[in-house]
Design a protein around this motif. Structure first.
Motif, PDB file in Angstrom:
ATOM      1  N   ALA B  77       0.810  -1.225   0.000  1.00  0.00           N
ATOM      2  CA  ALA B  77       0.000   0.000   0.000  1.00  0.00           C
ATOM      3  C   ALA B  77       0.840   1.270   0.000  1.00  0.00           C
ATOM      4  CB  ALA B  77      -0.959  -0.019   1.188  1.00  0.00           C
ATOM      5  N   HIS B  78       2.170   1.130   0.063  1.00  0.00           N
ATOM      6  CA  HIS B  78       3.029   2.326   0.029  1.00  0.00           C
ATOM      7  C   HIS B  78       3.234   2.843  -1.390  1.00  0.00           C
ATOM      8  CE1 HIS B  78       4.450   0.350   3.883  1.00  0.00           C
ATOM      9  NE2 HIS B  78       3.922   1.502   4.267  1.00  0.00           N
ATOM     10  N   GLN B  79       2.953   1.997  -2.364  1.00  0.00           N
ATOM     11  CA  GLN B  79       3.111   2.404  -3.759  1.00  0.00           C
ATOM     12  C   GLN B  79       1.749   2.473  -4.427  1.00  0.00           C
ATOM     13  OE1 GLN B  79       5.880  -0.725  -5.052  1.00  0.00           O
ATOM     14  NE2 GLN B  79       7.304   0.932  -5.592  1.00  0.00           N
ATOM     15  N   LEU B  80       1.527   3.578  -5.146  1.00  0.00           N
ATOM     16  CA  LEU B  80       0.278   3.735  -5.868  1.00  0.00           C
ATOM     17  C   LEU B  80       0.633   4.096  -7.307  1.00  0.00           C
ATOM     18  CD1 LEU B  80      -2.813   3.711  -5.370  1.00  0.00           C
ATOM     19  CD2 LEU B  80      -2.662   6.183  -4.977  1.00  0.00           C
ATOM     20  N   GLU B  93       0.244  -4.754 -15.019  1.00  0.00           N
ATOM     21  CA  GLU B  93       0.103  -5.923 -14.152  1.00  0.00           C
ATOM     22  C   GLU B  93       0.666  -7.171 -14.825  1.00  0.00           C
ATOM     23  OE1 GLU B  93      -0.801  -5.634 -11.126  1.00  0.00           O
ATOM     24  OE2 GLU B  93      -1.340  -7.640 -10.446  1.00  0.00           O
ATOM     25  N   GLN B  94       0.424  -7.300 -16.140  1.00  0.00           N
ATOM     26  CA  GLN B  94       0.874  -8.489 -16.859  1.00  0.00           C
ATOM     27  C   GLN B  94       2.360  -8.440 -17.213  1.00  0.00           C
ATOM     28  OE1 GLN B  94      -1.896  -8.611 -20.141  1.00  0.00           O
ATOM     29  NE2 GLN B  94      -3.377  -9.876 -19.029  1.00  0.00           N
ATOM     30  N   ALA B  95       2.899  -7.223 -17.391  1.00  0.00           N
ATOM     31  CA  ALA B  95       4.274  -7.115 -17.890  1.00  0.00           C
ATOM     32  C   ALA B  95       5.310  -6.974 -16.784  1.00  0.00           C
ATOM     33  CB  ALA B  95       4.383  -5.925 -18.841  1.00  0.00           C
ATOM     34  N   THR B  96       4.914  -6.449 -15.644  1.00  0.00           N
ATOM     35  CA  THR B  96       5.899  -6.141 -14.605  1.00  0.00           C
ATOM     36  C   THR B  96       5.644  -6.964 -13.350  1.00  0.00           C
ATOM     37  OG1 THR B  96       4.634  -4.443 -13.428  1.00  0.00           O
ATOM     38  CG2 THR B  96       5.766  -3.756 -15.444  1.00  0.00           C
ATOM     39  N   GLY B  97       6.548  -6.853 -12.406  1.00  0.00           N
ATOM     40  CA  GLY B  97       6.374  -7.566 -11.143  1.00  0.00           C
ATOM     41  C   GLY B  97       5.791  -6.659 -10.073  1.00  0.00           C
ATOM     42  N   TYR B  98       5.201  -5.544 -10.487  1.00  0.00           N
ATOM     43  CA  TYR B  98       4.666  -4.549  -9.559  1.00  0.00           C
ATOM     44  C   TYR B  98       3.704  -5.166  -8.547  1.00  0.00           C
ATOM     45  CZ  TYR B  98       2.247  -0.284  -8.014  1.00  0.00           C
ATOM     46  OH  TYR B  98       1.691   0.733  -7.278  1.00  0.00           O
ATOM     47  N   ARG B  99       3.923  -4.863  -7.264  1.00  0.00           N
ATOM     48  CA  ARG B  99       3.068  -5.431  -6.218  1.00  0.00           C
ATOM     49  C   ARG B  99       2.344  -4.361  -5.402  1.00  0.00           C
ATOM     50  NH1 ARG B  99       1.065  -9.708  -6.951  1.00  0.00           N
ATOM     51  NH2 ARG B  99       0.679 -10.000  -4.737  1.00  0.00           N
ATOM     52  N   GLY B 100       2.390  -3.099  -5.907  1.00  0.00           N
ATOM     53  CA  GLY B 100       1.685  -2.031  -5.192  1.00  0.00           C
ATOM     54  C   GLY B 100       0.236  -1.953  -5.645  1.00  0.00           C
ATOM     55  N   LEU B 101      -0.384  -0.821  -5.398  1.00  0.00           N
ATOM     56  CA  LEU B 101      -1.790  -0.628  -5.755  1.00  0.00           C
ATOM     57  C   LEU B 101      -1.912   0.314  -6.960  1.00  0.00           C
ATOM     58  CD1 LEU B 101      -3.169  -0.359  -2.114  1.00  0.00           C
ATOM     59  CD2 LEU B 101      -3.455  -2.282  -3.701  1.00  0.00           C
ATOM     60  N   TYR B 102      -3.112   0.459  -7.459  1.00  0.00           N
ATOM     61  CA  TYR B 102      -3.356   1.286  -8.648  1.00  0.00           C
ATOM     62  C   TYR B 102      -4.399   2.349  -8.383  1.00  0.00           C
ATOM     63  CZ  TYR B 102      -1.045  -2.413 -11.339  1.00  0.00           C
ATOM     64  OH  TYR B 102      -0.145  -3.321 -11.836  1.00  0.00           O
ATOM     65  N   MET B 129      -4.020  10.101  -0.786  1.00  0.00           N
ATOM     66  CA  MET B 129      -2.648  10.457  -0.435  1.00  0.00           C
ATOM     67  C   MET B 129      -2.605  11.125   0.941  1.00  0.00           C
ATOM     68  SD  MET B 129      -0.766  11.418  -4.034  1.00  0.00           S
ATOM     69  CE  MET B 129      -1.844  12.765  -4.532  1.00  0.00           C
ATOM     70  N   ALA B 130      -3.689  11.830   1.303  1.00  0.00           N
ATOM     71  CA  ALA B 130      -3.752  12.495   2.611  1.00  0.00           C
ATOM     72  C   ALA B 130      -3.818  11.484   3.758  1.00  0.00           C
ATOM     73  CB  ALA B 130      -4.967  13.427   2.668  1.00  0.00           C
ATOM     74  N   GLU B 131      -4.219  10.260   3.440  1.00  0.00           N
ATOM     75  CA  GLU B 131      -4.290   9.214   4.478  1.00  0.00           C
ATOM     76  C   GLU B 131      -2.906   8.901   5.058  1.00  0.00           C
ATOM     77  OE1 GLU B 131      -6.127   5.775   2.721  1.00  0.00           O
ATOM     78  OE2 GLU B 131      -8.061   6.776   2.408  1.00  0.00           O
ATOM     79  N   GLY B 132      -1.859   9.177   4.249  1.00  0.00           N
ATOM     80  CA  GLY B 132      -0.500   9.047   4.773  1.00  0.00           C
ATOM     81  C   GLY B 132       0.209   7.742   4.466  1.00  0.00           C
ATOM     82  N   GLU B 133      -0.519   6.734   3.968  1.00  0.00           N
ATOM     83  CA  GLU B 133       0.119   5.438   3.737  1.00  0.00           C
ATOM     84  C   GLU B 133       0.946   5.411   2.450  1.00  0.00           C
ATOM     85  OE1 GLU B 133      -1.210   0.908   4.888  1.00  0.00           O
ATOM     86  OE2 GLU B 133      -2.648   2.184   3.862  1.00  0.00           O
ATOM     87  N   VAL B 134       0.469   6.124   1.431  1.00  0.00           N
ATOM     88  CA  VAL B 134       1.166   6.133   0.141  1.00  0.00           C
ATOM     89  C   VAL B 134       2.475   6.921   0.233  1.00  0.00           C
ATOM     90  CG1 VAL B 134       1.015   6.797  -2.291  1.00  0.00           C
ATOM     91  CG2 VAL B 134      -1.039   6.001  -1.093  1.00  0.00           C
ATOM     92  N   GLN B 135       3.571   6.291  -0.216  1.00  0.00           N
ATOM     93  CA  GLN B 135       4.865   6.974  -0.181  1.00  0.00           C
ATOM     94  C   GLN B 135       5.320   7.374  -1.580  1.00  0.00           C
ATOM     95  OE1 GLN B 135       7.300   4.083   1.838  1.00  0.00           O
ATOM     96  NE2 GLN B 135       6.398   4.517   3.828  1.00  0.00           N
ATOM     97  N   GLU B 136       4.933   6.581  -2.574  1.00  0.00           N
ATOM     98  CA  GLU B 136       5.347   6.871  -3.948  1.00  0.00           C
ATOM     99  C   GLU B 136       4.132   6.820  -4.868  1.00  0.00           C
ATOM    100  OE1 GLU B 136       7.973   3.947  -5.657  1.00  0.00           O
ATOM    101  OE2 GLU B 136       8.225   5.072  -7.529  1.00  0.00           O
ATOM    102  N   LEU B 137       4.002   7.848  -5.711  1.00  0.00           N
ATOM    103  CA  LEU B 137       2.957   7.830  -6.730  1.00  0.00           C
ATOM    104  C   LEU B 137       3.638   7.597  -8.079  1.00  0.00           C
ATOM    105  CD1 LEU B 137      -0.105   8.239  -7.398  1.00  0.00           C
ATOM    106  CD2 LEU B 137       0.489  10.621  -7.951  1.00  0.00           C
ATOM    107  N   ILE B 138       3.485   6.388  -8.621  1.00  0.00           N
ATOM    108  CA  ILE B 138       4.085   6.056  -9.916  1.00  0.00           C
ATOM    109  C   ILE B 138       3.115   6.530 -10.990  1.00  0.00           C
ATOM    110  CG2 ILE B 138       4.881   4.185 -11.399  1.00  0.00           C
ATOM    111  CD1 ILE B 138       5.270   2.538  -8.767  1.00  0.00           C
TER     112      ILE B 138
END
Ligand SMILES: [Zn+2]
Ligand SMILES: [Zn+2]
Lengths: 198, 198
Positions: B77-80, B93-102, B129-138
């Protein structure tokens, strides 16, 4: 278990020429922008599969026992045009001024695939020619090897019943599919069809 | 009134890239050879339109209130990752090993078409983002003019909330659509994403 969306993508792949990528686009497109159209497609498709069968007289697709063309009093019953598929019939109907009737073979002779005279409904076609009303059998099978073989078979059958066989004039490219011929060429080829040599 | 077959051909034209000729082929193909598959398509399509809506959390398509990805405990949940469309999400999702959220924008900023921050759900993204959990927005919007403008807008938004914005590395061809990039390129670009400059 796969999600409904995955099932939808998979279901679209039943359509000709639709691979994974295109199926995805279709699913997303319908869900994003065409829900009404998609609903109509679902309903029409279900109704079509349920209700569209083959015309008892010409084997074309129809919702009724006899299709509208066969039932029409304004078509010339002296001319019968044999085609391989409903798509070919439609191409001729749209491109030419032909006012006779049709017979849809739903295939072409292909002994190796188990497609013989019976599968093409030729007993039905024979009975039709034996009725005596048909004077010309316009043979519009595709100019492929199998289509030509089918044409020769049909020509013999016609002659046996005193029916004059004719073949579309050259102009349809050899090896091509009738369905993809442009209207002008098809119309010209249809108009200048010639009697088949013995 | 047009026949059911004509209605079916017309109905297929709702699909992207399907003109009259292709629609005809689809109708004939299904009726001739794929009645079971066609029935399944009709049913799945009807069910999908009825039941598939948008995830309350990421705006992706889902049959449930919260989609499986958002509900999963195993995603980071730190990556969005913000994308323009569900198709782009699926490609990543199909091409990468990304395990964060969208987060699916369902579009890109396009003031002339009336598509502003509100239409892209940016109030929702801001609250997230104001919730504070997200650290990186890809930010994985497409490398088009509008996609870039959207990316810069999102980057500013992220910084305002102490979230680090990043952008996919070059490798995605300029002017191209993410959805059509081959897996290898997309995976590489995703892996070597860089922090967005001020
Ligand atoms: Zn008929
Ligand atoms: Zn979600």
């Amino acid at each position: 278990m796969s999600s409904l969306l995955e099932q939808l993508i998979e279901a679209f792949r039943v359509l000709p020429g639709v691979g994974q990528k295109t199926a995805q686009r279709m699913a997303y497109h319908v869900l994003e922008r065409e829900r009404d159209g998609g609903k109509r497609l679902a309903e029409t498709l279900a109704a079509s599969i349920e209700r569209i069968g083959h015309c008892k007289r010409c084997r074309d697709f129809t919702e009724t026992e006899i299709c509208a063309t066969c039932a029409s009093a304004s078509r010339d019953a002296h001319q019968l045009c044999a085609v391989e598929s409903p798509a070919d019939r439609l191409a001729i109907e749209q491109a030419t001024g032909y006012r006779g009737l049709y017979f849809i073979l739903q295939g072409r002779l292909s002994p190796l695939d188990g497609i013989g005279p019976r599968e093409l409904g030729l007993d039905q076609l024979t009975a039709r020619m034996a009725e005596g009303e048909v004077q010309e059998l316009i043979i519009a099978t595709n100019p492929t090897v199998e289509g030509e073989a089918t044409a020769h078979y049909l020509a013999q059958l016609a002659r046996q019943h005193g029916v004059r066989p004719s073949r579309l004039a050259h102009g349809v490219p050899l090896g091509g599919e009738l369905e993809y011929v442009d209207r002008g060429t098809l119309s010209h080829a249809f108009g200048s069809r010639s009697e088949m040599p013995q």
